[in-house]
Every structure is written in C-alpha cells, then in structure tokens.
Design an enzyme around this catalytic site. Sequence first.
Site, PDB file in Angstrom:
ATOM      1  N   LYS A 153       0.849  -1.206   0.000  1.00 29.53           N
ATOM      2  CA  LYS A 153       0.000   0.000   0.000  1.00 29.53           C
ATOM      3  C   LYS A 153       0.880   1.249   0.000  1.00 29.53           C
ATOM      4  CE  LYS A 153      -1.739   2.716   3.117  1.00 29.53           C
ATOM      5  NZ  LYS A 153      -1.791   4.017   2.448  1.00 29.53           N
ATOM      6  N   GLU A 156      10.655   0.424   9.964  1.00 25.36           N
ATOM      7  CA  GLU A 156      11.623   1.496   9.712  1.00 25.36           C
ATOM      8  C   GLU A 156      10.884   2.792   9.995  1.00 25.36           C
ATOM      9  OE1 GLU A 156      13.285   4.342   8.492  1.00 25.36           O
ATOM     10  OE2 GLU A 156      13.172   3.707   6.403  1.00 25.36           O
ATOM     11  N   CYS A 214      13.646  10.265   6.994  1.00 26.94           N
ATOM     12  CA  CYS A 214      13.660   9.691   8.338  1.00 26.94           C
ATOM     13  C   CYS A 214      15.044   9.812   8.977  1.00 26.94           C
ATOM     14  CB  CYS A 214      13.211   8.238   8.300  1.00 26.94           C
ATOM     15  SG  CYS A 214      13.987   7.307   6.987  1.00 26.94           S
ATOM     16  N   GLU A 243      10.537  14.594  15.800  1.00 24.79           N
ATOM     17  CA  GLU A 243      10.837  14.575  14.370  1.00 24.79           C
ATOM     18  C   GLU A 243       9.968  15.627  13.676  1.00 24.79           C
ATOM     19  OE1 GLU A 243       9.558  11.074  12.069  1.00 24.79           O
ATOM     20  OE2 GLU A 243      11.520  11.117  11.110  1.00 24.79           O
TER      21      GLU A 243
HETATM   22  P1  NDP Z   1       2.153   7.506   8.738  1.00 20.98           P
HETATM   23  O1  NDP Z   1       3.009   6.631   9.569  1.00 20.98           O
HETATM   24  O2  NDP Z   1       0.740   7.722   9.167  1.00 20.98           O
HETATM   25  O3  NDP Z   1       2.071   6.939   7.241  1.00 20.98           O
HETATM   26  C1  NDP Z   1       2.935   5.987   6.676  1.00 20.98           C
HETATM   27  C2  NDP Z   1       2.112   4.945   5.890  1.00 20.98           C
HETATM   28  O4  NDP Z   1       1.319   4.171   6.806  1.00 20.98           O
HETATM   29  C3  NDP Z   1       1.127   5.554   4.900  1.00 20.98           C
HETATM   30  O5  NDP Z   1       1.015   4.688   3.790  1.00 20.98           O
HETATM   31  C4  NDP Z   1      -0.157   5.562   5.720  1.00 20.98           C
HETATM   32  O6  NDP Z   1      -1.315   5.666   4.926  1.00 20.98           O
HETATM   33  C5  NDP Z   1      -0.071   4.236   6.430  1.00 20.98           C
HETATM   34  N1  NDP Z   1      -0.863   4.112   7.652  1.00 20.98           N
HETATM   35  C6  NDP Z   1      -1.457   5.088   8.385  1.00 20.98           C
HETATM   36  N2  NDP Z   1      -2.064   4.558   9.459  1.00 20.98           N
HETATM   37  C7  NDP Z   1      -1.866   3.215   9.419  1.00 20.98           C
HETATM   38  C8  NDP Z   1      -2.228   2.117  10.261  1.00 20.98           C
HETATM   39  N3  NDP Z   1      -2.924   2.308  11.376  1.00 20.98           N
HETATM   40  N4  NDP Z   1      -1.821   0.879   9.920  1.00 20.98           N
HETATM   41  C9  NDP Z   1      -1.084   0.671   8.813  1.00 20.98           C
HETATM   42  N5  NDP Z   1      -0.715   1.661   7.960  1.00 20.98           N
HETATM   43  C10 NDP Z   1      -1.091   2.925   8.267  1.00 20.98           C
HETATM   44  O7  NDP Z   1       2.859   8.898   8.541  1.00 20.98           O
HETATM   45  P2  NDP Z   1       2.224  10.276   8.055  1.00 20.98           P
HETATM   46  O8  NDP Z   1       2.208  10.284   6.597  1.00 20.98           O
HETATM   47  O9  NDP Z   1       0.901  10.543   8.727  1.00 20.98           O
HETATM   48  O10 NDP Z   1       3.270  11.322   8.623  1.00 20.98           O
HETATM   49  C11 NDP Z   1       3.219  11.741   9.978  1.00 20.98           C
HETATM   50  C12 NDP Z   1       4.585  11.929  10.552  1.00 20.98           C
HETATM   51  O11 NDP Z   1       5.246  10.676  10.530  1.00 20.98           O
HETATM   52  C13 NDP Z   1       5.509  12.842   9.755  1.00 20.98           C
HETATM   53  O12 NDP Z   1       5.383  14.165  10.135  1.00 20.98           O
HETATM   54  C14 NDP Z   1       6.852  12.290  10.096  1.00 20.98           C
HETATM   55  O13 NDP Z   1       7.299  12.845  11.312  1.00 20.98           O
HETATM   56  C15 NDP Z   1       6.598  10.817  10.284  1.00 20.98           C
HETATM   57  N6  NDP Z   1       6.953  10.027   9.089  1.00 20.98           N
HETATM   58  C16 NDP Z   1       8.113   9.368   9.108  1.00 20.98           C
HETATM   59  C17 NDP Z   1       8.510   8.647   8.008  1.00 20.98           C
HETATM   60  C18 NDP Z   1       9.787   7.930   8.000  1.00 20.98           C
HETATM   61  O14 NDP Z   1      10.236   7.497   6.954  1.00 20.98           O
HETATM   62  N7  NDP Z   1      10.403   7.752   9.130  1.00 20.98           N
HETATM   63  C19 NDP Z   1       7.717   8.591   6.785  1.00 20.98           C
HETATM   64  C20 NDP Z   1       6.462   9.291   6.881  1.00 20.98           C
HETATM   65  C21 NDP Z   1       6.136   9.986   8.000  1.00 20.98           C
HETATM   66  P3  NDP Z   1      -1.847   7.132   4.519  1.00 20.98           P
HETATM   67  O15 NDP Z   1      -0.817   7.772   3.685  1.00 20.98           O
HETATM   68  O16 NDP Z   1      -3.055   6.912   3.758  1.00 20.98           O
HETATM   69  O17 NDP Z   1      -2.093   7.846   5.809  1.00 20.98           O
END
Ligand code: NDP
Length: 494
Positions: free
Chosen positions: A195, A269, A303, A400
């Site tokens: 996804k 990760e 990240c 972060e």
């Molecule tokens: P999320 O962790 O919510 O999103 C990452 C992925 O997980 C997306 O595909 C999201 O879908 C999906 N997801 C959301 N909720 C669930 C769940 N309960 N179970 C399984 N999958 C899920 O990050 P955000 O995009 O909301 O970003 C928020 C914060 O997270 C950022 O500000 C940053 O600080 C951090 N972040 C860190 C990352 C990293 O690489 N370390 C990457 C992204 C974010 P959908 O996009 O539809 O919400």
Amino acid sequence: MTLDPHSPGVRAATDWDYAPAPESAAIGRVRDRYQMFVGGSFVDGGGDDLETLNPATAQPLSTVSTASVADVDVAVGHARKAFEGSWSRLSGAERGKYLFRIARSIAERARELAVVETLDNGKPIKESRDVDIPTAAAHFFYHAGWADKLQHAGFGPSPQPLGVVGQVIPWNFPLLMAAWKIAPALAAGNTVVIKPAETTPLSILVLAEILADADLPPGVVNILPGAGDIGKALVQHPGIDKVAFTGSTQVGKQIQRALAGTGRRLTLELGGKAANIVFDDAPIDQAVEGIVNGIFFNQGHVCCAGSRLLVQESVADEVVAKLQERISTLRLGDPMDKNTDIGAINSAEQLSRVTALAATGEDEGAVRWTSPCPVPDRGFFFPPTVFTNVSQSMRIAREEIFGPVLSVLTFRTPDEAVAKANNTPYGLSAGVWTEKGSRILGVASALRAGVVWANTFNRFDPTAAFGGYKESGFGREGGRSGLAAYLNTDDEGI
Ligand code: NDP
C-alpha cells in the site's frame, strides 16, 4: 554578475539570477485516472476515488481508484495463489531475470518516472532524477543479482521464502521505498501486497505498468492505493506472513502491538532525530555542505535527516555564520525547475505540522533564523529555517519535524557530543565530521544509531544495510541483512 564601476575589472557583489529551466510535465504522461494493480490486472477498487494533488500548486493532478477492506482480502488471495502456484518454485535464476527486466525498464523510463514523482510529491526534479529513480533501479539490479545466490549467502544450504508479505510505505520517497521493499521480497521468493501513501500513489502505479510489461506472473505483486485504514487491514490480515512498514513511530507502535503474539515476522523502519556532529578540526566548508544536504535534501522529509546539528563550541559561531550564508543561496520554488534546491512540502497537513512544531521553538526560547529566499504564493512551501540557542529539552530538539528545520546545539568534549547525540528516543542515523580517523571510529561506535556517516551524510546504497535502534524501529533493509528479513533463517544476518 555586475562589474564594480569604481574598480574596473574587479567583480563586485554578485547578482546571480537563474533563468527558469523547467522540465516538461508532458514527459510524465500523467493520466486522468489510475487503477489498482491486483492479480496482474488493472482494476477498480471498492473504495472511493482519491484525488492526488500537485503540492507545488495545490491543484489536482490525477484521480486514483482505491481499495476497500474486501479488496485487501482479494489481493492477499492472489498473492497466496501466486506464491504457492509458481513464484516460490521458480529457480532463483528465473526470478532474477524478472528483477533484471524490471530494473532495466525503470532505467528506460527514468525520465518519465522522475517527472511523475516530482509532480506528485513536490521534491525537486534534480533529486528525483539523480537520486530517487536511479537508486530505485539500483535496488532491483542489486537484488536481481542475489536471487540465484541465496544458498551461498550464509543463510544455510536452502533458505526459504516466508510467503506473502504485506508492505506499507510513506510519501517521502514513493518509488524508492517501493523498490526498497519489493525487490528483496521477490528476490527471496515471496509475493507482495503493498500500500502506497495516500498523497503519493502515482509512481508505484507506473511501476505496476513496468511489472505488467515484464510479464511478472499475476499476483506476485499487488498494489492497493488507499488510506491508513487499508494499511491497517493489510498488516492485520491473517493471510500475511510478514509485515514490512516504513512510516511514523506512532503507527509503527500500533502495528507492533497488533502483531504481538501472532508469530508473523515484522520489520519497522520508523522516525529519527539524527545528530550531525561537527568537531572543531572538521573541514568546515565541507561540513557546511554536509549539514545542508543532511537537513534540506528532500525538504527534510527524510527519516534519517540530520535535524540536530551538534557543533563544537569553539567553531559554533563560524559554522552557523557560514551555514546561514550558504542556506541563503538555496533556491526554493517550482520543483520542476532543474535549478530548484528545495521543493514543496508534500501536503497541507504536513505543512501545518512543520509550521506548528517550528513555532514551539520560538515559544520555548530558541532563536529562529529563516532564509530570506522568496516563497511562492501558491502551493505548500516552507523556507529553510535554523534554530540556535536550542536546549535538549525543547520539542524542536526531541521531536521529528520532518521538514526543512535545523536545530543547533553545542558541545565541548567528545563525551558530551556522544551523550547529547544519544539523548533521544530515536536511533536511526548520525553524522560525524572530523579530520581524525580514530575519533570517527571512537564516536561512531559509541553512537546508538543504525547508520553513521563520516564526513558525509545521506548516502544510500542497496548494498548497505539500513535500519534503526530504539524507537526508530528494528530489522534492516538493503544488503545481506535486508535479504535475511525476507527469508526463513535463524540468522538475521545483522
Ligand atoms: P504515517 O506513519 O501515518 O504513514 C505511513 C504509511 O502508513 C502511509 O502509507 C499511511 O497511509 C499508512 N498508515 C497510516 N495509518 C496506518 C495504520 N494504522 N496501519 C497501517 N498503515 C497505516 O505517517 P504520516 O504520513 O501521517 O506522517 C506523519 C509523521 O510521521 C511525519 O510528520 C513524520 O514525522 C513521520 N513520518 C516518518 C517517516 C519515516 O520514513 N520515518 C515517513 C512518513 C512519516 P496514509 O498515507 O493513507 O495515511
């Protein structure tokens, strides 16, 4: 550039102005609507269509059909059938041929993919063109090479795939994260349901075309665009043998709780708050470039971003002055312009998160400096920002931010630098800048971070294991250890 009229022949203050150098959006061939990729076919999902925006203009870019929870079940069924039917029985050499084919197609369609990625994500075209897409192809090339050598990789004479893998990826490196996850899973003989993030579904759907063109057997990779609820349904589906997640620590913790006791394999990760440590003997100009790359690459949506600069007190003023001078030259704006250094923030939600967290820096007493660069009046943009006078307890030093915001702290001794660097719940990456090799080795081994860069930052290579400690997650991706995470073996390879 202007000549000083009072000193003929001597150049005065420079007045550089770059002519626009936009890449053509037409190269991306973005379609009006995209479908899910399930069981080898492009099909409509049971979820509502989602509109994906161009974050640089805040205008709609395309429409994507999304999955329903019932579609998750169907996709897992296809992946199981493909696993048991053919994929896990193919020889490694045959699997490798598919991966090589996919890698070559990514390289062939690199320019199109770079444009799609930049339009959908907001990152500068020079980064999608020079980093994201070539590194995505490199992951397929690298893992294609492993597919027929698994029995010689030190995992025993006959390492076995795990089965059906559920993968959830974020929006910061959409195609690269897809390659990072899909390539090792397939090389090891698993099948995949993946996804993408809600705000960046396009490049992985172009990858789906590449998979179809490569004649990958139906069901080996299934792509389900959708929101967090689909990610949740996928990682909790009983037909999944292993979950690989990249995203926020908060969601990572939810997934770990949900999978506890199920016996299913999990790699996470998650977030980071990396320390980039500059000692007084470091080559300062080089370090300044590394600091800029560490935090402003991909608008800081990384990240492993070097978001905490730890600089030795004796050179702090010099480093901060040079840093501000250098940051003032960064060009922020149209991500499609080949001269742009800093593109758009991926979404309005992320922009408001970055804005709110940066505001706490001033509220808590840090000194804020913002680049004087012009900011476009439409789209989601945040100018490069540096906080000095930062103390360890401030939110901007602990949380972060995931945006172009740097917090500067100082230290006097190497021990203090290490103590401050490790004073975080995260442990994904770190950087060390010094002329002394012995200090690099000493400090690196004392840092609780999965990746430590020395006199460089943000270097990625498919042969190198990447992953975290503590709340940055567990398991490794890339290299031999990354393969182990997709194989049934007692040796995790770390
Ligand atoms: P999320 O962790 O919510 O999103 C990452 C992925 O997980 C997306 O595909 C999201 O879908 C999906 N997801 C959301 N909720 C669930 C769940 N309960 N179970 C399984 N999958 C899920 O990050 P955000 O995009 O909301 O970003 C928020 C914060 O997270 C950022 O500000 C940053 O600080 C951090 N972040 C860190 C990352 C990293 O690489 N370390 C990457 C992204 C974010 P959908 O996009 O539809 O919400």
